[in-house]
Enzyme design. Sequence first.
Site, PDB file in Angstrom:
ATOM      1  N   PRO A  10      21.409 -10.064  10.755  1.00 27.56           N
ATOM      2  CA  PRO A  10      22.473  -9.788   9.803  1.00 27.56           C
ATOM      3  C   PRO A  10      22.016  -9.628   8.363  1.00 27.56           C
ATOM      4  O   PRO A  10      21.138 -10.356   7.897  1.00 27.56           O
ATOM      5  CB  PRO A  10      23.405 -11.010   9.935  1.00 27.56           C
ATOM      6  CG  PRO A  10      22.622 -12.037  10.672  1.00 27.56           C
ATOM      7  CD  PRO A  10      21.612 -11.309  11.496  1.00 27.56           C
ATOM      8  N   ASN A  11      22.637  -8.661   7.725  1.00 26.16           N
ATOM      9  CA  ASN A  11      22.485  -8.352   6.298  1.00 26.16           C
ATOM     10  C   ASN A  11      21.187  -7.634   5.952  1.00 26.16           C
ATOM     11  O   ASN A  11      21.012  -7.197   4.819  1.00 26.16           O
ATOM     12  CB  ASN A  11      22.640  -9.614   5.422  1.00 26.16           C
ATOM     13  CG  ASN A  11      24.021 -10.229   5.573  1.00 26.16           C
ATOM     14  OD1 ASN A  11      25.014  -9.525   5.414  1.00 26.16           O
ATOM     15  ND2 ASN A  11      24.098 -11.493   5.929  1.00 26.16           N
ATOM     16  N   ARG A  18      19.992  -4.702  -2.485  1.00 27.45           N
ATOM     17  CA  ARG A  18      20.530  -5.882  -3.176  1.00 27.45           C
ATOM     18  C   ARG A  18      19.423  -6.940  -3.260  1.00 27.45           C
ATOM     19  O   ARG A  18      18.492  -6.920  -2.486  1.00 27.45           O
ATOM     20  CB  ARG A  18      21.687  -6.521  -2.383  1.00 27.45           C
ATOM     21  CG  ARG A  18      22.900  -5.655  -2.177  1.00 27.45           C
ATOM     22  CD  ARG A  18      23.919  -5.838  -3.302  1.00 27.45           C
ATOM     23  NE  ARG A  18      25.168  -5.155  -3.015  1.00 27.45           N
ATOM     24  CZ  ARG A  18      25.358  -3.842  -3.049  1.00 27.45           C
ATOM     25  NH1 ARG A  18      24.347  -3.049  -3.364  1.00 27.45           N
ATOM     26  NH2 ARG A  18      26.529  -3.311  -2.780  1.00 27.45           N
ATOM     27  N   TYR A  23      14.088 -10.134  -1.841  1.00 26.78           N
ATOM     28  CA  TYR A  23      13.725  -9.330  -0.674  1.00 26.78           C
ATOM     29  C   TYR A  23      12.974  -8.039  -1.006  1.00 26.78           C
ATOM     30  O   TYR A  23      12.595  -7.295  -0.096  1.00 26.78           O
ATOM     31  CB  TYR A  23      14.988  -9.012   0.145  1.00 26.78           C
ATOM     32  CG  TYR A  23      15.667 -10.262   0.663  1.00 26.78           C
ATOM     33  CD1 TYR A  23      15.050 -11.068   1.617  1.00 26.78           C
ATOM     34  CD2 TYR A  23      16.910 -10.655   0.176  1.00 26.78           C
ATOM     35  CE1 TYR A  23      15.660 -12.228   2.072  1.00 26.78           C
ATOM     36  CE2 TYR A  23      17.527 -11.811   0.636  1.00 26.78           C
ATOM     37  CZ  TYR A  23      16.900 -12.594   1.580  1.00 26.78           C
ATOM     38  OH  TYR A  23      17.499 -13.734   2.046  1.00 26.78           O
ATOM     39  N   ASN A  74      13.068 -10.326  13.048  1.00 28.46           N
ATOM     40  CA  ASN A  74      13.559 -11.072  11.894  1.00 28.46           C
ATOM     41  C   ASN A  74      15.028 -11.339  12.179  1.00 28.46           C
ATOM     42  O   ASN A  74      15.876 -10.478  11.953  1.00 28.46           O
ATOM     43  CB  ASN A  74      13.392 -10.283  10.593  1.00 28.46           C
ATOM     44  CG  ASN A  74      13.870 -11.097   9.391  1.00 28.46           C
ATOM     45  OD1 ASN A  74      14.518 -12.141   9.549  1.00 28.46           O
ATOM     46  ND2 ASN A  74      13.558 -10.631   8.191  1.00 28.46           N
ATOM     47  N   ALA A  77      19.728 -14.899   9.186  1.00 26.71           N
ATOM     48  CA  ALA A  77      20.309 -16.246   9.187  1.00 26.71           C
ATOM     49  C   ALA A  77      20.511 -16.801  10.603  1.00 26.71           C
ATOM     50  O   ALA A  77      20.616 -18.022  10.781  1.00 26.71           O
ATOM     51  CB  ALA A  77      21.629 -16.241   8.420  1.00 26.71           C
ATOM     52  N   GLU A  98       7.777 -13.600  14.992  1.00 29.53           N
ATOM     53  CA  GLU A  98       8.921 -13.795  14.092  1.00 29.53           C
ATOM     54  C   GLU A  98       8.489 -13.485  12.658  1.00 29.53           C
ATOM     55  O   GLU A  98       7.433 -13.940  12.214  1.00 29.53           O
ATOM     56  CB  GLU A  98       9.382 -15.251  14.208  1.00 29.53           C
ATOM     57  CG  GLU A  98      10.569 -15.614  13.332  1.00 29.53           C
ATOM     58  CD  GLU A  98      10.969 -17.092  13.501  1.00 29.53           C
ATOM     59  OE1 GLU A  98      10.352 -17.817  14.319  1.00 29.53           O
ATOM     60  OE2 GLU A  98      11.887 -17.527  12.790  1.00 29.53           O
ATOM     61  N   HIS A 100       9.772 -13.403   8.553  1.00 28.96           N
ATOM     62  CA  HIS A 100      10.721 -13.641   7.464  1.00 28.96           C
ATOM     63  C   HIS A 100      10.128 -13.056   6.194  1.00 28.96           C
ATOM     64  O   HIS A 100       8.960 -13.328   5.870  1.00 28.96           O
ATOM     65  CB  HIS A 100      11.000 -15.131   7.271  1.00 28.96           C
ATOM     66  CG  HIS A 100      11.696 -15.717   8.450  1.00 28.96           C
ATOM     67  ND1 HIS A 100      13.022 -15.484   8.705  1.00 28.96           N
ATOM     68  CD2 HIS A 100      11.227 -16.464   9.478  1.00 28.96           C
ATOM     69  CE1 HIS A 100      13.348 -16.082   9.833  1.00 28.96           C
ATOM     70  NE2 HIS A 100      12.276 -16.673  10.331  1.00 28.96           N
ATOM     71  N   ARG A 107      12.686 -22.366   0.285  1.00 25.85           N
ATOM     72  CA  ARG A 107      14.093 -22.134  -0.047  1.00 25.85           C
ATOM     73  C   ARG A 107      14.953 -23.342   0.363  1.00 25.85           C
ATOM     74  O   ARG A 107      14.440 -24.436   0.563  1.00 25.85           O
ATOM     75  CB  ARG A 107      14.548 -20.824   0.620  1.00 25.85           C
ATOM     76  CG  ARG A 107      13.718 -19.626   0.129  1.00 25.85           C
ATOM     77  CD  ARG A 107      14.201 -18.320   0.701  1.00 25.85           C
ATOM     78  NE  ARG A 107      15.540 -17.988   0.214  1.00 25.85           N
ATOM     79  CZ  ARG A 107      16.276 -16.968   0.705  1.00 25.85           C
ATOM     80  NH1 ARG A 107      15.786 -16.208   1.685  1.00 25.85           N
ATOM     81  NH2 ARG A 107      17.463 -16.716   0.223  1.00 25.85           N
TER      82      ARG A 107
HETATM   83  O1  CA2 Z   1      13.440 -14.088   4.585  1.00 29.49           O
HETATM   84  C1  CA2 Z   1      13.990 -13.538   5.546  1.00 29.49           C
HETATM   85  O2  CA2 Z   1      13.563 -12.514   6.072  1.00 29.49           O
HETATM   86  C2  CA2 Z   1      15.304 -14.102   6.087  1.00 29.49           C
HETATM   87  O3  CA2 Z   1      15.289 -13.987   7.505  1.00 29.49           O
HETATM   88  C3  CA2 Z   1      16.406 -13.250   5.500  1.00 29.49           C
HETATM   89  C4  CA2 Z   1      17.810 -13.741   5.816  1.00 29.49           C
HETATM   90  C5  CA2 Z   1      17.952 -15.220   5.504  1.00 29.49           C
HETATM   91  O4  CA2 Z   1      19.216 -15.685   5.916  1.00 29.49           O
HETATM   92  C6  CA2 Z   1      16.869 -16.050   6.167  1.00 29.49           C
HETATM   93  O5  CA2 Z   1      17.030 -17.388   5.801  1.00 29.49           O
HETATM   94  C7  CA2 Z   1      15.486 -15.564   5.741  1.00 29.49           C
HETATM   95  C8  CA2 Z   1      18.844 -12.986   4.999  1.00 29.49           C
HETATM   96  C9  CA2 Z   1      18.752 -11.513   5.117  1.00 29.49           C
HETATM   97  C10 CA2 Z   1      19.556 -10.920   4.031  1.00 29.49           C
HETATM   98  O6  CA2 Z   1      18.943  -9.735   3.649  1.00 29.49           O
HETATM   99  C11 CA2 Z   1      19.316  -9.178   2.486  1.00 29.49           C
HETATM  100  C12 CA2 Z   1      18.486  -8.192   2.009  1.00 29.49           C
HETATM  101  C13 CA2 Z   1      18.768  -7.602   0.821  1.00 29.49           C
HETATM  102  C14 CA2 Z   1      19.919  -7.947   0.127  1.00 29.49           C
HETATM  103  C15 CA2 Z   1      20.762  -8.913   0.632  1.00 29.49           C
HETATM  104  C16 CA2 Z   1      20.463  -9.522   1.823  1.00 29.49           C
END
Ligand code: CA2
Length: 146
Positions: A10-11, A18, A23, A74, A77, A98, A100, A107
């Site tokens: 997700p996301n 963003r 990221y 990946n 969340a 995996e 991240h 974090r």
């Molecule tokens: O660090 C990572 O790759 C995460 O898997 C990213 C997840 C987060 O919930 C994990 O704890 C760590 C969130 C992905 C959100 O991705 C975005 C990318 C750009 C802008 C907003 C969100």
Amino acid sequence: MQTVLILNGPNLNLLGKRQPDIYGRETLADVEWACREVATEFGFGIRLLQSNAEHQIIDWIHQAREEAAGIIINPGAYSHTSIAILDALNAFEGPVLEVHISNIHKRESFRHHSFVSQRADGVIAGFGVEGYALATRRMGSLLRPR
Ligand code: CA2
């Protein structure tokens, strides 16, 4: 030709659009490009997929049982919440890596634990989007040991 699935949770569709401070500025399309280059070197193909839905990710993992030699994931969340994704990965026989983008250990404490890590053969965190290409390289070694 063997295929490796690169699954994104997700996301991650927002990557490069963003929160560049966390990221980075590269998109999933850039990630796909970089991973394909590495995979070609090793002689396998990749399929990069993203979904915001847990059931979709589980269905792709089930399909991978027939269609993929390995999985790079990946889970976003869902890493921190989804026993269902862990269960699906446990039913997959090939290597699982995996990724991240951020260093989840630096974090919030709720990001420190990943259910998926219990199944993963390797984990990369905090290498930015470069982590995907590094994981693809490692997948190459796991699939074709020298
Ligand atoms: O660090 C990572 O790759 C995460 O898997 C990213 C997840 C987060 O919930 C994990 O704890 C760590 C969130 C992905 C959100 O991705 C975005 C990318 C750009 C802008 C907003 C969100």
